[in-house]
Design a protein around this motif. Structure first.
Motif, PDB file in Angstrom:
ATOM      1  N   ARG A   5       2.310   8.389  -3.254  1.00  0.00           N
ATOM      2  CA  ARG A   5       1.873   9.067  -4.615  1.00  0.00           C
ATOM      3  C   ARG A   5       1.994  10.115  -4.473  1.00  0.00           C
ATOM      4  O   ARG A   5       1.828  10.332  -5.583  1.00  0.00           O
ATOM      5  CB  ARG A   5      -0.071   9.070  -3.538  1.00  0.00           C
ATOM      6  N   PHE A   6       2.434  11.027  -3.325  1.00  0.00           N
ATOM      7  CA  PHE A   6       3.186  11.694  -3.433  1.00  0.00           C
ATOM      8  C   PHE A   6       5.148  11.819  -4.418  1.00  0.00           C
ATOM      9  O   PHE A   6       5.745  10.734  -3.144  1.00  0.00           O
ATOM     10  CB  PHE A   6       2.941  12.516  -2.750  1.00  0.00           C
ATOM     11  N   THR A   7       5.583  12.731  -4.548  1.00  0.00           N
ATOM     12  CA  THR A   7       7.210  12.813  -4.522  1.00  0.00           C
ATOM     13  C   THR A   7       7.437  13.852  -4.924  1.00  0.00           C
ATOM     14  O   THR A   7       6.699  14.925  -5.995  1.00  0.00           O
ATOM     15  CB  THR A   7       7.234  12.114  -6.505  1.00  0.00           C
ATOM     16  N   MET A   8       8.289  14.848  -4.284  1.00  0.00           N
ATOM     17  CA  MET A   8       9.208  15.736  -4.448  1.00  0.00           C
ATOM     18  C   MET A   8      10.243  15.960  -3.944  1.00  0.00           C
ATOM     19  O   MET A   8      11.237  15.076  -4.309  1.00  0.00           O
ATOM     20  CB  MET A   8       8.559  16.288  -2.546  1.00  0.00           C
ATOM     21  N   SER A   9      10.732  17.004  -4.838  1.00  0.00           N
ATOM     22  CA  SER A   9      11.885  17.553  -5.215  1.00  0.00           C
ATOM     23  C   SER A   9      12.258  18.339  -5.192  1.00  0.00           C
ATOM     24  O   SER A   9      11.420  18.868  -5.722  1.00  0.00           O
ATOM     25  CB  SER A   9      12.535  16.797  -6.918  1.00  0.00           C
ATOM     26  N   ARG A  44       0.841  18.541 -10.081  1.00  0.00           N
ATOM     27  CA  ARG A  44       1.435  19.188 -10.022  1.00  0.00           C
ATOM     28  C   ARG A  44       1.846  20.426  -9.508  1.00  0.00           C
ATOM     29  O   ARG A  44       2.014  21.707 -10.247  1.00  0.00           O
ATOM     30  CB  ARG A  44       2.799  19.300 -11.174  1.00  0.00           C
ATOM     31  N   LEU A  45       2.335  20.729  -8.365  1.00  0.00           N
ATOM     32  CA  LEU A  45       2.334  21.826  -7.600  1.00  0.00           C
ATOM     33  C   LEU A  45       4.257  22.777  -8.308  1.00  0.00           C
ATOM     34  O   LEU A  45       4.667  21.376  -7.832  1.00  0.00           O
ATOM     35  CB  LEU A  45       2.689  21.876  -6.376  1.00  0.00           C
ATOM     36  N   SER A  46       3.989  23.621  -7.785  1.00  0.00           N
ATOM     37  CA  SER A  46       5.666  24.181  -7.982  1.00  0.00           C
ATOM     38  C   SER A  46       5.699  25.013  -7.006  1.00  0.00           C
ATOM     39  O   SER A  46       4.808  25.939  -6.820  1.00  0.00           O
ATOM     40  CB  SER A  46       5.962  24.763  -9.336  1.00  0.00           C
ATOM     41  N   CYS A  47       6.943  25.457  -6.397  1.00  0.00           N
ATOM     42  CA  CYS A  47       7.323  26.888  -5.919  1.00  0.00           C
ATOM     43  C   CYS A  47       8.533  27.189  -6.346  1.00  0.00           C
ATOM     44  O   CYS A  47      10.247  26.586  -5.915  1.00  0.00           O
ATOM     45  CB  CYS A  47       7.399  26.006  -4.386  1.00  0.00           C
ATOM     46  N   VAL A  84      10.871  24.249  -5.932  1.00  0.00           N
ATOM     47  CA  VAL A  84      10.797  23.022  -5.169  1.00  0.00           C
ATOM     48  C   VAL A  84       9.366  22.415  -5.819  1.00  0.00           C
ATOM     49  O   VAL A  84       8.225  23.154  -6.436  1.00  0.00           O
ATOM     50  CB  VAL A  84      10.469  23.352  -3.939  1.00  0.00           C
ATOM     51  N   THR A  85       8.883  20.793  -6.421  1.00  0.00           N
ATOM     52  CA  THR A  85       8.164  20.611  -7.101  1.00  0.00           C
ATOM     53  C   THR A  85       7.820  19.618  -5.689  1.00  0.00           C
ATOM     54  O   THR A  85       8.212  18.668  -5.335  1.00  0.00           O
ATOM     55  CB  THR A  85       8.733  19.641  -7.899  1.00  0.00           C
ATOM     56  N   LEU A  86       6.327  19.237  -5.968  1.00  0.00           N
ATOM     57  CA  LEU A  86       5.650  17.896  -5.392  1.00  0.00           C
ATOM     58  C   LEU A  86       4.471  17.703  -6.432  1.00  0.00           C
ATOM     59  O   LEU A  86       3.717  18.939  -7.037  1.00  0.00           O
ATOM     60  CB  LEU A  86       4.576  18.873  -4.530  1.00  0.00           C
ATOM     61  N   GLU A  87       5.097  16.419  -6.891  1.00  0.00           N
ATOM     62  CA  GLU A  87       4.379  15.711  -7.547  1.00  0.00           C
ATOM     63  C   GLU A  87       2.903  14.902  -7.193  1.00  0.00           C
ATOM     64  O   GLU A  87       3.373  13.828  -6.680  1.00  0.00           O
ATOM     65  CB  GLU A  87       5.021  15.115  -8.797  1.00  0.00           C
ATOM     66  N   MET A  88       1.921  14.997  -7.507  1.00  0.00           N
ATOM     67  CA  MET A  88       0.594  14.350  -6.423  1.00  0.00           C
ATOM     68  C   MET A  88      -0.060  13.422  -7.642  1.00  0.00           C
ATOM     69  O   MET A  88      -0.571  14.216  -9.280  1.00  0.00           O
ATOM     70  CB  MET A  88      -0.225  15.185  -5.782  1.00  0.00           C
TER      71      MET A  88
END
Length: 117
Positions: free
Chosen positions: A65-69, A19-22, A77-81
């Motif tokens: 596969r990826f979900t951005m929210s 999980r990436l966060s911005c 801003v989050t990118l669930e991978m």
């Protein structure tokens, strides 16, 4: 002043999740266009996912596969991978496009994601 700071990168095994966060300061999510890009070694930077104008788009290789929210309460801003593949290995960048008399692009410094066993 807009500032974007990514976090959450690291090493993950194939098939794993990350999980990436911005953290996006100075950005108005309701009117801005937010996106995640990535750049693999020797390759051009490519769009991964974007949210803006009520629309959410993903590049074909990450669809499903990826979900951005986005979270306006925390300006994050989050990118669930998930189901990650070695081809997902890249530096991931957060980008904001915001209107201030004209459209301006802002980039974070990037976070490294490595998918390897």
């Amino acid at each position: 002043q807009v500032q974007l700071v990514e976090s959450g990168g690291g090493l993950v095994q194939p098939g794993g999740s990350l999980r990436l966060s911005c953290a996006a300061s100075g950005v108005t999510f309701s009117t801005a266009f937010m996106s995640w890009y990535r750049q693999a070694p020797g390759k051009e930077r490519e769009l991964v996912a974007e949210i803006g104008g009520g629309v959410r788009n993903y590049t074909d290789s990450v669809q499903g596969r990826f979900t951005m929210s986005t979270d306006e309460a925390t300006n994050t801003v989050t990118l669930e991978m998930t189901s990650m593949k070695p081809d997902d290995t890249a530096v991931y960048f957060c980008k904001a496009k915001q209107w201030a008399g004209r459209w301006n692009d802002y980039w974070g410094q990037g976070t490294q994601v490595t998918v390897s066993s």
